[in-house]
Design a protein around this motif. Structure first.
Motif, PDB file in Angstrom:
ATOM      1  N   LEU A  15      69.113   6.747  41.799  1.00  0.00           N
ATOM      2  CA  LEU A  15      68.250   5.970  40.721  1.00  0.00           C
ATOM      3  C   LEU A  15      68.649   6.505  39.488  1.00  0.00           C
ATOM      4  CD1 LEU A  15      64.616   6.848  42.305  1.00  0.00           C
ATOM      5  CD2 LEU A  15      66.106   5.110  43.247  1.00  0.00           C
ATOM      6  N   GLN A  75      71.035   9.906  35.631  1.00  0.00           N
ATOM      7  CA  GLN A  75      71.073   9.855  37.309  1.00  0.00           C
ATOM      8  C   GLN A  75      70.096  10.944  37.964  1.00  0.00           C
ATOM      9  OE1 GLN A  75      75.388   8.638  38.462  1.00  0.00           O
ATOM     10  NE2 GLN A  75      75.083  10.672  38.264  1.00  0.00           N
ATOM     11  N   VAL A 117      59.925   9.408  32.411  1.00  0.00           N
ATOM     12  CA  VAL A 117      61.344   8.984  32.001  1.00  0.00           C
ATOM     13  C   VAL A 117      60.962   9.243  30.429  1.00  0.00           C
ATOM     14  CG1 VAL A 117      63.043   7.276  31.769  1.00  0.00           C
ATOM     15  CG2 VAL A 117      61.662   7.509  33.976  1.00  0.00           C
ATOM     16  N   PHE A 167      63.900   1.320  38.068  1.00  0.00           N
ATOM     17  CA  PHE A 167      65.218   1.985  38.013  1.00  0.00           C
ATOM     18  C   PHE A 167      66.220   1.147  38.778  1.00  0.00           C
ATOM     19  CE2 PHE A 167      61.658   4.734  38.531  1.00  0.00           C
ATOM     20  CZ  PHE A 167      62.049   5.910  37.940  1.00  0.00           C
ATOM     21  N   SER A 168      67.509   1.172  38.390  1.00  0.00           N
ATOM     22  CA  SER A 168      68.563   0.618  39.135  1.00  0.00           C
ATOM     23  C   SER A 168      68.815   1.725  40.376  1.00  0.00           C
ATOM     24  CB  SER A 168      69.801   0.578  38.564  1.00  0.00           C
ATOM     25  OG  SER A 168      70.404   1.874  38.146  1.00  0.00           O
ATOM     26  N   SER A 169      69.178   1.181  41.686  1.00  0.00           N
ATOM     27  CA  SER A 169      69.251   2.099  42.633  1.00  0.00           C
ATOM     28  C   SER A 169      70.588   1.703  43.472  1.00  0.00           C
ATOM     29  CB  SER A 169      68.085   1.941  43.654  1.00  0.00           C
ATOM     30  OG  SER A 169      67.924   0.463  44.110  1.00  0.00           O
ATOM     31  N   PHE A 192      62.157   0.433  44.227  1.00  0.00           N
ATOM     32  CA  PHE A 192      62.321   1.342  42.849  1.00  0.00           C
ATOM     33  C   PHE A 192      62.069   0.706  41.509  1.00  0.00           C
ATOM     34  CE2 PHE A 192      64.702   3.017  46.578  1.00  0.00           C
ATOM     35  CZ  PHE A 192      64.250   4.317  46.766  1.00  0.00           C
ATOM     36  N   PRO A 196      66.973   5.702  35.544  1.00  0.00           N
ATOM     37  CA  PRO A 196      65.922   5.037  34.880  1.00  0.00           C
ATOM     38  C   PRO A 196      66.474   4.021  33.926  1.00  0.00           C
ATOM     39  CG  PRO A 196      65.621   7.300  35.029  1.00  0.00           C
ATOM     40  CD  PRO A 196      67.118   7.006  35.417  1.00  0.00           C
ATOM     41  N   GLN A 197      65.614   2.781  33.703  1.00  0.00           N
ATOM     42  CA  GLN A 197      66.239   1.676  32.739  1.00  0.00           C
ATOM     43  C   GLN A 197      65.372   1.864  31.572  1.00  0.00           C
ATOM     44  OE1 GLN A 197      68.883  -0.409  33.603  1.00  0.00           O
ATOM     45  NE2 GLN A 197      69.116   1.342  35.057  1.00  0.00           N
TER      46      GLN A 197
END
Length: 580
Positions: A205, A150, A261, A176-178, A173, A207-208
């Motif tokens: 955010l 996170q 990342v 990223f999932s936000s 973004f 990171p995926q």
């Protein structure tokens, strides 16, 4: 002397007509030709013809943000001028001399092009943020997170001036999932003896995938107070109520934020990795220490911590032989905290022991990744032990194994069909009671079937034709008569009179054209009257009515009561010719 006299006569005759002629064109205006990176400029594209549409080209050196279109009409000394203004906010993307190219503007049969504009963009100011009346910044809590870790993105608006109508444009973004972390917070802080209002907006955010990413700049459109202006030049009236705030529209942008990342390190443990990244704990508990054979016993597993806990799955539970388990829907108690998602996720499993004795459930393990320590951690709970007693009150339970010879057959036993009796018979069994009727002719049947539909179709078509003729021939005429009567009764009320007069003019033009019309211009009126075999004088009179309506509604140039009544009589006469 004679030539001078003729020249003066020509000027006097041509002068009034020349004042009413205006060249049609477009121009572009900016509020500043010099700015710094991160600031914005206002671009206004102004056209002096109707229905002007700006075809903004691609600007490689600017980010363009449209801010709407407005129009105004003025009538001065008998001349009506119209202007359509389109507003844009431009954010430079690099430093140097940047050129805003020529911008095409198109209208009804008119096409114009603005002149290019050159602006100078310098580097960002080296002064500290505390020295500026307003500023925006963006930052992340960690610039090198792991996949699944996170990260908190924070946008901060700091201002020492009053403001209003603030609108935040968040970046995309990508990668990223936000999730929004609440509605943000506002507080005050004194910096170098100056009080600032600080507004923060945060976004979580996750990171995926691994790699280098850049969160694009965020933008804030806000109107800030830059000073106060006097409404009166007389010092006798220079009090508090004679001043007003001067608002300036600003579009502030942050710098992009770069992140790297990192992928999770390789995992080689025996227990499967849960996919959780953060800080977690695992607990396990049994509902009772003793249970009767055949009765259920609840096993509760709870994962608690901070991180991507919403992705947590039920840990694997290995039960001894002779037991059955039934999983239940997990219960989530997860909320957004200051550092991201946190809370607990509970998994309940019903265990049914079938034989008495002492039972031990092996330890349940949870493997998660700790980004702070940069290592995998294993959390264990148990083992858990309970006692299964004989269930004397329960009926005997037979357990059959698949494939065993003593297992009962599940197929239903086949029985022979037996006649119970003839208890259902026709009401009339006499063959002579059946009367044979000849079938209906196919043509007659189809005619009978389609008859109601044909009558309905004829009625619909007739009513449509009648309504169509009524709407053009009578409805518009009736509407014009009603609006003219309303205008005649409202000559003392400027707004109501010109509204009714404009509605009557539109209805009369629609009756002449044979169809409803909207958005009338002077050329439209001349064409409609000419095609309806009307006189040029009647067309010019209607154009004059339209110009007086627009001048009164948009420019404030209202006529006296005598002029208003004359325009009502002109339209009434034209309406009488239409009805005739």
């Amino acid at each position: 002397m004679k030539r001078l006299f003729l020249f003066l006569i020509t000027v006097l005759l041509v002068g009034p007509w020349a004042s009413g002629v205006q060249a049609q064109g477009a121009r572009a205006v900016v509020d500043t030709n010099r700015l710094r990176l991160g600031e914005s400029l206002t671009l206004r594209v102004i056209a002096d013809f109707d229905d002007a549409r700006v075809a903004m080209p691609e600007l490689a050196d600017f980010r363009v943000s449209p801010r709407g279109t407005s129009s105004r009409v003025q009538r001065i000394n008998g001349t009506t001028t119209r202007e359509v203004e389109s507003l844009f906010l431009l954010i430079p993307l690099r430093t140097g001399q940047l050129t805003i190219p020529a911008i095409p503007v198109r209208g009804r049969g008119v096409q114009a092009v603005t002149r290019p504009i050159v602006v100078q963009v310098d580097e960002r100011s080296a002064a500290s943020i505390s020295d500026q009346p307003w500023s925006v910044t963006a930052e992340v809590s960690n610039t090198s997170p792991y996949v699944g870790e996170q990260v908190v993105w924070t946008f901060r608006f700091q201002t020492a001036a009053a403001f209003q109508n603030a609108r935040l444009g968040k970046p995309d973004f990508n990668g990223f999932s936000s999730d929004e972390m609440g509605e943000g917070r506002a507080f005050e802080r004194v910096i170098n003896g100056r009080r600032y209002a600080i507004h923060e907006v945060t976004e979580l955010l996750i990171p995926q995938k691994a790699g280098a990413f850049e969160v694009q700049p965020a933008s804030l459109s806000v109107a800030v107070v830059t000073g106060r202006s006097r409404r009166s030049r007389d010092p006798m009236f220079d009090d508090f109520f004679s001043t007003r705030n001067v608002m300036e529209q600003k579009l502030l942008t942050t710098e992009a934020v770069a992140l790297t990342v990192r992928p999770l390190p390789p995992y080689s443990g025996k227990t499967p990795f849960s996919g959780l990244v953060g800080h977690f704990s695992l607990t396990a508990a049994l509902e009772n220490d003793e249970v009767k054979a055949g009765d259920p016993l609840t096993l509760t597993l709870t994962i608690q911590g901070t991180g991507n806990i919403r992705d947590a799955a039920a840990p694997l539970v290995f039960l001894p032989e002779g037991m059955k388990q039934y999983g239940d829907t997990p219960v989530e108690e997860i909320a957004m905290g200051p550092s991201g998602w946190q809370g607990r996720k509970t998994f309940k499993t019903a265990i049914v022991p079938l034989k008495p004795g002492k039972v031990t459930i092996p330890s349940v393990s949870l493997v998660w990744f700790d980004p702070q320590a940069e290592t995998y951690r294993t959390e264990k709970s148990g083992p858990l032990t309970f006692t299964v007693t004989e269930n004397t009150a329960a009926e005997a339970v037979e357990v059959f194994q698949a494939g065993s010879g003593d297992a009962p057959s599940l197929a239903p036993e086949k029985q022979a069909v037996r006649l119970k009796g003839r208890d259902i018979l026709p009401l009339n069994v006499d063959p002579d009671a059946v009367v044979h009727r000849a079938p209906m002719d196919v043509t007659l049947f189809l005619t009978w079937l389609a008859g109601p539909f044909g009558v309905f179709l004829i009625l619909v078509v007739g009513l449509n034709r009648f309504a169509r003729g009524l709407s053009v021939g009578q409805a518009l005429g009736r509407k014009a008569s009603a609006r003219l009567k309303e205008a005649e009764n409202a000559t003392g009320d400027t707004e109501q009179f010109y509204g009714a007069l404009h509605a009557a003019l539109v209805a009369v033009m629609g009756a002449l054209a044979g169809r409803p019309v909207e958005g009338l211009t002077g050329d439209d009126i001349r064409q409609i009257v000419s095609r309806a075999s009307g006189s040029p004088e009647a067309g010019e009179s209607c154009v004059a009515i339209l110009e007086s309506v627009e001048a009164a509604r948009y420019g404030g140039a209202a006529e006296g009561e005598g002029g208003r009544k004359e325009k009502v009589r002109t339209l009434a006469k034209l309406l009488k010719e239409v009805k005739a």
